[in-house]
Design a protein around this motif. Structure first.
Motif, PDB file in Angstrom:
ATOM      1  N   PHE A  47       0.872  -1.181   0.000  1.00 17.59           N
ATOM      2  CA  PHE A  47       0.000   0.000   0.000  1.00 17.59           C
ATOM      3  C   PHE A  47       0.904   1.223   0.000  1.00 17.59           C
ATOM      4  O   PHE A  47       1.778   1.359   0.859  1.00 17.59           O
ATOM      5  CB  PHE A  47      -0.913  -0.006   1.227  1.00 17.59           C
ATOM      6  N   SER A  56       3.075  12.257  -7.344  1.00 13.13           N
ATOM      7  CA  SER A  56       1.615  12.262  -7.484  1.00 13.13           C
ATOM      8  C   SER A  56       1.219  12.985  -8.776  1.00 13.13           C
ATOM      9  O   SER A  56       0.292  12.569  -9.462  1.00 13.13           O
ATOM     10  CB  SER A  56       0.966  12.922  -6.270  1.00 13.13           C
ATOM     11  N   PHE A  60      -0.965  10.174 -11.135  1.00 16.12           N
ATOM     12  CA  PHE A  60      -2.353  10.067 -10.656  1.00 16.12           C
ATOM     13  C   PHE A  60      -3.286  11.029 -11.377  1.00 16.12           C
ATOM     14  O   PHE A  60      -4.191  11.558 -10.766  1.00 16.12           O
ATOM     15  CB  PHE A  60      -2.432  10.416  -9.173  1.00 16.12           C
ATOM     16  N   ASN A  70      -2.020  -0.744  -4.865  1.00 16.34           N
ATOM     17  CA  ASN A  70      -2.844   0.221  -4.138  1.00 16.34           C
ATOM     18  C   ASN A  70      -2.004   1.454  -3.823  1.00 16.34           C
ATOM     19  O   ASN A  70      -0.914   1.339  -3.249  1.00 16.34           O
ATOM     20  CB  ASN A  70      -3.340  -0.392  -2.834  1.00 16.34           C
ATOM     21  N   ALA A  71      -2.515   2.600  -4.202  1.00 17.81           N
ATOM     22  CA  ALA A  71      -1.742   3.825  -3.975  1.00 17.81           C
ATOM     23  C   ALA A  71      -2.689   4.988  -3.776  1.00 17.81           C
ATOM     24  O   ALA A  71      -3.799   5.004  -4.310  1.00 17.81           O
ATOM     25  CB  ALA A  71      -0.821   4.099  -5.160  1.00 17.81           C
ATOM     26  N   MET A  72      -2.243   5.948  -2.996  1.00 19.00           N
ATOM     27  CA  MET A  72      -3.107   7.098  -2.689  1.00 19.00           C
ATOM     28  C   MET A  72      -2.246   8.333  -2.492  1.00 19.00           C
ATOM     29  O   MET A  72      -1.190   8.257  -1.866  1.00 19.00           O
ATOM     30  CB  MET A  72      -3.897   6.792  -1.413  1.00 19.00           C
ATOM     31  N   ILE A  73      -2.723   9.439  -3.023  1.00 17.45           N
ATOM     32  CA  ILE A  73      -2.057  10.711  -2.728  1.00 17.45           C
ATOM     33  C   ILE A  73      -2.463  11.138  -1.314  1.00 17.45           C
ATOM     34  O   ILE A  73      -3.641  11.097  -0.962  1.00 17.45           O
ATOM     35  CB  ILE A  73      -2.448  11.817  -3.724  1.00 17.45           C
ATOM     36  N   SER A  74      -1.485  11.532  -0.540  1.00 20.33           N
ATOM     37  CA  SER A  74      -1.772  12.103   0.780  1.00 20.33           C
ATOM     38  C   SER A  74      -1.728  13.617   0.653  1.00 20.33           C
ATOM     39  O   SER A  74      -1.345  14.160  -0.377  1.00 20.33           O
ATOM     40  CB  SER A  74      -0.719  11.643   1.791  1.00 20.33           C
TER      41      SER A  74
END
Lengths: 305, 396
Positions: A47, A56, A60, A70-74
């Protein structure tokens, strides 16, 4: 050593499956190399948290997503805190053998994100925090960060007639993080990929927080030819400007000891950000380097005794 | 905890509800007057009474950031804050709403510096109305408990998927003890089953979340977020009904109308002061005055249609809030005025009353004076703020 490079890489347990493709980073981007190598080392059970910044921005942009995991910008300041929450949820879900990893630039790490990073390290959250250091805020157009080295020209520390580039010394994140008593910390360079991959593996096997600060040249921001990324990443190490170090459970080590340094001008002269430097300013960079190595060696001597 | 009735402060009632809601991750950072919620939860974690990942964070920004990460993984999350902490979270507030993370957060309403004050008012939450969160306001400790449980059901509803900020007035509610019915765990489990998200970060089906969307696609995401907010008004009424069926208490959705059907004057307010306004309305009604109370339980979504409906008989309205938007009037007053713009044929007058800033007491006498003001035909300057018992103003 009869093994060729791909065999040697395979021996490292390094996957050939790309998990970070199709991004729109600049030619010669060192940061994307740092991300790719780490993900190929960690594998798909991962993750990822990435703050606002180069990674990012290039990976993205809806609907084109470049991460195969699974990846997400914080938030910019929230890389480590996001990772803390992901790890807590993974623990709550009983997920085993997963890695929670962040890739943040030097501004996101040494400046705006240092509070959250410090908190995560202090708690000992089982996360891998990788700072890809290109020594300025590159995504916003090459502004000075806490990790910009002395003398480097940026758009907010330009080389003028009064001030010759950045007047401050680079913030030493490795020392700051090690001072927390972290489980594992290391410096690395994408110019020494085997060393970097080994450190990512070690981080993955560490019970507790890991921090890897990997030098990742940025031709756009450094003002160098795009094919020089790997070479400059090696030269930064070989000139002694970027010592490769480790801190494991309270013990410091040098990953690549140097009896002699390559001439610093080899590194500086091919980068536009250093072109304005006067001889006395280059001398100061050399003196800073020598002082840094003296401190590192003194510490190793004192702990060896 | 499963005893039917306990003597609890507002914050203890919230903590009891959180324990019953069984969040997998709770991230905390101390700030008065919210802190006793998370202290109680910490005590229960330490003693094994509840099982959760309890995270002591280094700031409110980090607390909300952490629960966003956890929520992205598909678990139920809780945090709480107040005042400066809420403002320090502000970036994450917008982020959580845009990311559609169904986080529940209790905000113990408190004044905002400068001047510093730990005491209650509503300037903190109202300043964040545009953050995209559902904003609910409780009147008393019982409602704080009930709304905490309902907040999870609203946030996690598939047609909503938005974070909920439940507001409880600092000290007057958070630290005041009342007899509170605490529902039985099995009833709560029936009302609020485990969170089953449609989307979450998943090893089998990896997702990219928190992404960028440029001029081409950004508006579409905002429209969906807006629709979700609008859906929430219907959902909060459904949830309230279901809560009533299973637990035995319900509140009627986004507004509570009290004697508004034939009221010529109505005081519109929100939060803990509503109880005292209700008492004053009772007294005035007993004296033959046609006055009513309209209590707003939700500012986002803003129940404009229900407000129009409730104020159909009223010709003059006083909006009492612990907030002011300097340079204009009370923000809630502006909202109520806006809701009434579409009334056919007549335009009731709305007057903005600001009181209770930094915990300054609003007395029954003050509320009677608001009514007297509404009875006066003297036209106030448009958008003038009527200051409720403001105290001494030192001119220099």
């Amino acid at each position: 050593m009869s093994l060729d490079l791909s065999e040697r890489i395979a021996k490292l347990g390094f996957s050939q499956k790309e998990l970070f493709v199709g991004h729109k980073a600049c030619a010669g981007c060192g940061g994307t190399v740092a991300v790719r190598l780490a993900l190929q080392t960690l594998g798909p059970r991962v993750f990822v948290g990435v703050p606002a910044g180069c990674m990012s921005a290039v990976a993205f942009l809806y609907p084109q997503m470049a991460f195969g995991v699974n990846a997400m910008i914080s938030t910019f300041a929230g890389t480590a805190s996001l990772l803390t929450g992901i790890r807590a949820a993974a623990d709550a879900q009983g997920l085993r053998d997963v890695h929670v990893v962040g890739f943040s630039g030097d501004g996101g790490t040494a400046d705006i994100g240092i509070q959250a990073l410090s908190g995560a390290v202090e708690r000992g959250d089982k996360i891998i925090y990788i700072c890809y250091d290109n020594e300025a805020y590159m995504n916003t157009g090459i502004q000075s960060s806490g990790a910009t080295p002395f003398g480097a020209s940026t758009t907010t520390s330009p080389a003028g007639s009064v001030y010759h580039g950045n007047q401050k010394n680079k913030k030493d994140m490795f020392e700051i993080i090690a001072a927390h008593g972290i489980a594992y910390a290391a410096t690395a360079s994408i110019g020494y990929p085997q060393d970097y991959i080994r450190k990512v593996k070690k981080a993955a096997e560490t019970d507790g927080t890991s921090y890897i600060h990997v030098l990742a040249p940025c031709p756009t921001g450094w003002g160098c030819a795009t094919e020089l990324t790997a070479e400059l990443a090696r030269l930064a190490v070989d000139t002694g400007l970027w010592p490769l170090q480790e801190y494991t459970a309270g013990t410091y080590a040098i990953s690549k000891d140097l009896s002699t340094f390559k001439p610093i001008e080899e590194y500086l002269r091919v980068q536009k950000r250093y072109r304005h430097l006067l001889p006395e300013e280059i001398e100061k960079i050399v003196a800073n380097r020598d002082h840094h190595w003296e401190r590192i060696r003194n510490r190793l001597r004192s702990t060896a005794n | 905890m499963n005893k039917e009735k306990e003597f609890l402060s507002g914050n203890e009632a919230v903590a009891a509800a959180v324990a019953l809601a069984r969040p997998e991750v709770i991230a905390v950072y101390p700030i008065t007057p919210q802190t006793t919620i998370v202290e109680k939860l910490a005590e229960w974690v330490a003693n094994g009474k509840i099982q959760t990942q309890y995270l002591n964070m280094e700031s409110e920004h980090s607390a909300l950031s952490a629960v966003m990460g956890a929520s992205a993984m598909g678990v139920r999350t809780f945090t709480s804050t107040s005042s400066q902490g809420l403002l320090y979270m502000s970036e994450c507030l917008h982020y959580a709403a845009g990311g559609r993370f169904p986080i529940v957060m209790v905000n113990a309403n408190r004044a905002v510096a400068l001047p510093w004050s730990i005491f209650g008012d509503q300037r903190d939450s109202i300043s964040q109305l545009e953050s995209g969160w559902i904003q609910l306001y409780a009147e008393n400790a019982q409602e704080a408990l009930d709304l905490t449980l309902q907040s999870f059901a609203i946030a996690e509803h598939p047609e909503v998927m938005l974070p909920v900020m439940l507001n409880v007035d600092g000290f007057s509610l958070t630290h005041t003890y009342e007899p509170v019915h605490v529902p039985l765990a099995e009833k709560v489990n029936q009302f609020l089953p485990p969170y089953a998200p449609t989307f979450r970060m998943d090893l089998e089906h990896p997702l990219s979340l928190g992404f960028s969307a440029g001029p081409r696609d950004n508006t579409a995401f905002k429209i969906k977020q807006h629709r979700a907010q609008l859906n929430a008004e219907k959902v909060l009424e459904q949830v309230d009904r279901k809560y009533g069926e299973i637990i035995g208490r319900s509140y009627g959705g986004a507004v509570e109308s009290y004697y508004t059907e034939d009221a010529e004057r109505t005081i519109v307010t929100l939060g803990s002061i509503s109880g005292l306004v209700r008492d004053v309305v009772d007294t005035l009604r007993a004296a033959g005055e046609k006055v009513g109370l309209l209590r707003l339980r939700s500012l986002r979504p803003f129940p404009a249609a229900r407000i129009r409906e409730a104020l159909a008989a009223t010709s003059r309205i006083g909006v009492l809030e612990k907030n002011v938007s300097a340079g204009y009037e009370g923000t809630v007053a502006t909202h109520v005025r806006g809701a009434l713009q579409t009334l056919q044929g007549r335009q009731p007058q709305v007057r903005s009353f600001t009181g209770g800033l930094s915990g300054r007491d609003i007395s029954a006498k003050d509320i009677r004076e608001i009514y007297a003001d509404l009875q006066s035909d003297t036209q106030s300057t448009e958008n003038e703020v009527h200051w409720v018992d403001p105290g001494v103003i030192y001119e220099s």
